[in-house]
Write a protein that holds these residues in place. Structure first.
Motif, short mmCIF file in Angstrom:
data_model
loop_
_atom_site.label_atom_id
_atom_site.label_comp_id
_atom_site.label_asym_id
_atom_site.label_seq_id
_atom_site.Cartn_x
_atom_site.Cartn_y
_atom_site.Cartn_z
N THR A 66 37.11 41.02 49.14
CA THR A 66 37.19 42.50 48.68
C THR A 66 38.81 42.92 48.98
N VAL A 67 39.25 42.41 49.74
CA VAL A 67 40.59 42.89 50.09
C VAL A 67 41.41 41.63 50.63
N GLY A 68 42.87 41.90 50.71
CA GLY A 68 43.76 40.85 51.21
C GLY A 68 43.86 39.56 50.34
N ILE A 69 44.16 38.51 50.96
CA ILE A 69 44.32 37.23 50.38
C ILE A 69 42.92 36.68 49.43
N GLY A 70 41.79 37.10 50.12
CA GLY A 70 40.57 36.97 49.48
C GLY A 70 40.62 37.70 47.91
N PHE A 71 40.76 38.87 47.98
CA PHE A 71 40.81 39.71 46.60
C PHE A 71 42.09 39.04 45.82
N ALA A 72 43.15 38.75 46.26
CA ALA A 72 44.24 38.51 45.29
C ALA A 72 43.91 37.03 44.62
N SER A 73 43.37 36.06 45.71
CA SER A 73 42.70 34.83 45.20
C SER A 73 41.88 35.15 43.76
N ALA A 74 40.68 35.72 44.12
CA ALA A 74 39.76 36.37 43.25
C ALA A 74 40.32 36.69 41.95
N LEU A 75 41.28 37.60 41.95
CA LEU A 75 42.07 38.15 41.01
C LEU A 75 42.91 37.02 40.06
N SER A 76 43.38 36.13 40.69
CA SER A 76 44.20 35.12 40.13
C SER A 76 43.20 34.19 39.48
N PHE A 77 42.14 33.79 40.11
CA PHE A 77 41.04 32.93 39.39
C PHE A 77 40.39 33.71 37.94
N ALA A 78 40.22 34.81 38.27
CA ALA A 78 39.70 35.65 37.02
C ALA A 78 40.95 35.47 35.90
N ARG A 79 41.88 35.57 36.18
CA ARG A 79 43.02 35.35 35.19
C ARG A 79 43.11 34.19 34.44
N GLU A 80 42.77 33.12 35.48
CA GLU A 80 42.58 31.79 35.04
C GLU A 80 41.02 31.42 34.00
N GLY A 81 40.63 32.43 33.83
CA GLY A 81 39.29 32.39 33.02
C GLY A 81 38.04 31.49 33.71
N ALA A 82 38.13 31.80 35.00
CA ALA A 82 37.17 31.22 35.83
C ALA A 82 36.04 32.50 35.96
N GLU A 83 34.76 31.88 36.21
CA GLU A 83 33.65 32.88 36.73
C GLU A 83 33.60 33.06 38.13
N VAL A 84 34.04 34.11 38.63
CA VAL A 84 34.30 34.62 39.86
C VAL A 84 33.32 35.37 40.60
N TRP A 85 32.79 34.88 41.86
CA TRP A 85 32.01 35.53 42.66
C TRP A 85 32.54 36.11 43.87
N LEU A 86 32.57 37.36 43.96
CA LEU A 86 33.00 38.02 45.40
C LEU A 86 32.20 37.97 46.65
N ASN A 87 32.66 38.27 47.55
CA ASN A 87 31.68 38.28 48.90
C ASN A 87 32.39 39.33 49.67
N GLY A 88 31.51 40.32 50.29
CA GLY A 88 31.98 41.35 51.32
C GLY A 88 30.94 41.63 51.93
N ARG A 89 30.95 42.57 52.99
CA ARG A 89 29.84 43.03 53.91
C ARG A 89 29.06 43.90 53.13
N THR A 90 29.47 44.72 52.17
CA THR A 90 28.80 45.90 51.83
C THR A 90 28.89 45.92 50.30
N GLN A 91 27.75 46.29 49.27
CA GLN A 91 28.03 46.22 47.82
C GLN A 91 29.06 47.21 47.44
N THR A 92 29.16 48.22 48.22
CA THR A 92 30.10 49.14 47.65
C THR A 92 31.38 48.71 47.36
N ARG A 93 31.96 47.80 48.52
CA ARG A 93 33.25 47.19 48.32
C ARG A 93 33.33 46.11 47.20
N ILE A 94 32.42 45.36 47.03
CA ILE A 94 32.38 44.50 46.02
C ILE A 94 32.31 45.06 44.74
#
Length: 264
Positions: free
Chosen positions: A16-44
């Motif tokens: 939801t933040v930091g290196i993990g979020f930046a990675s998820a964003l880059s995967f999305a730009r590459e056309g991947a189906e991205v799954w996020l993870n965090g402690r709360t649904q609000t942050r996800i």
């Protein structure tokens, strides 16, 4: 450059933040189906909204789960039984004198930084081998190589990740599966930003002065001489997860700004 990640199912833990979020964003730009993870649904939900705004048509889902617990791992694997790319980014750190680190502190860091990756890899690794394609990436730290004296428990867990990743990589011989570790150096994540803010207020300094003092006193070997941006670490994580990185396996790859004084 197309990385061959279109339609790949990708899970990035702690995203939801930091290196993990930046990675998820880059995967999305590459056309991947991205799954996020965090402690709360609000942050996800907030992180997913940002990704969709920046990548129209992005396929982003998420699972709120505490990965220090078996129940949290089970929640993720139930929602996402199979995947192509697992990025074990979730973790925690704290600065504490060795003599004040309790047994609970040691175990808490080990559960978060090591066992979360063990449990998720144990679930997804066999399926990757059966399909003859997959990527597992552990996000470690330069602290795995040069243990910080004020965070010995953290450094120990980051070194353990290197051993875990290399051992799994040995199991992939002759397959299309790879397991690697990425070692970021000092990076301007949300937690680091909070520390800088606190230090700046406490010392009556601005953030640039605090950053300069940190690298003079704490990381004098840095060649970058600044905190890396999360996306700079994410670039390597996404590449090593790609179809182009087939020959990179069992490797510990530094994106540490030259902090570690070593040629290998």
């Amino acid at each position: 450059m197309k990385l061959g990640l279109e339609n790949k199912r990708v899970l990035v833990t702690g995203s939801t933040v930091g290196i993990g979020f930046a990675s998820a964003l880059s995967f999305a730009r590459e056309g991947a189906e991205v799954w996020l993870n965090g402690r709360t649904q609000t942050r996800i939900d907030a992180a997913a909204e940002i990704i969709r705004a920046q990548v129209p048509g992005a396929r982003v889902s998420g699972v709120a789960a505490d990965l220090t617990t078996v129940d949290g791992i089970d929640a993720i694997t139930a929602a996402l039984p199979e995947l192509d790319v697992l990025v074990n980014n979730f973790g925690l750190f704290e600065a504490k004198p060795f003599e004040e680190i309790t047994d609970d502190d040691w175990l808490r860091h080990f559960e978060a930084n090591v066992m979360s990756g063990v449990r998720l890899s144990r679930h997804y690794f066999p399926g990757m081998l059966a399909r003859d394609w997959g990527r597992i990436v552990f996000v470690s730290s330069e602290s795995a190589v040069q243990i910080p004296p004020d965070m010995i428990h953290y450094g120990m867990t980051k070194t353990a990740q290197l051993a875990l990743a290399r051992g799994l990589a040995e199991r992939t011989a002759g397959t299309g599966v790879t397991v690697n570790t990425v070692l970021p150096g000092p990076t301007l994540t949300e937690g680091v930003q909070h520390l800088i803010d606190d230090m700046a207020r406490g010392r009556g300094m601005d953030q640039s002065e605090v950053e300069a003092e940190f690298f003079r006193a704490m990381r004098p070997s840095s060649l970058l001489r600044r905190f890396a941006r999360p996306e700079e670490a994410a670039n390597l994580i996404v590449y090593v997860s790609s179809a182009l990185a087939t020959a990179t396996n069992g490797a510990a790859l530094r994106v540490d700004g030259g902090v570690v004084r070593a040629v290998l």
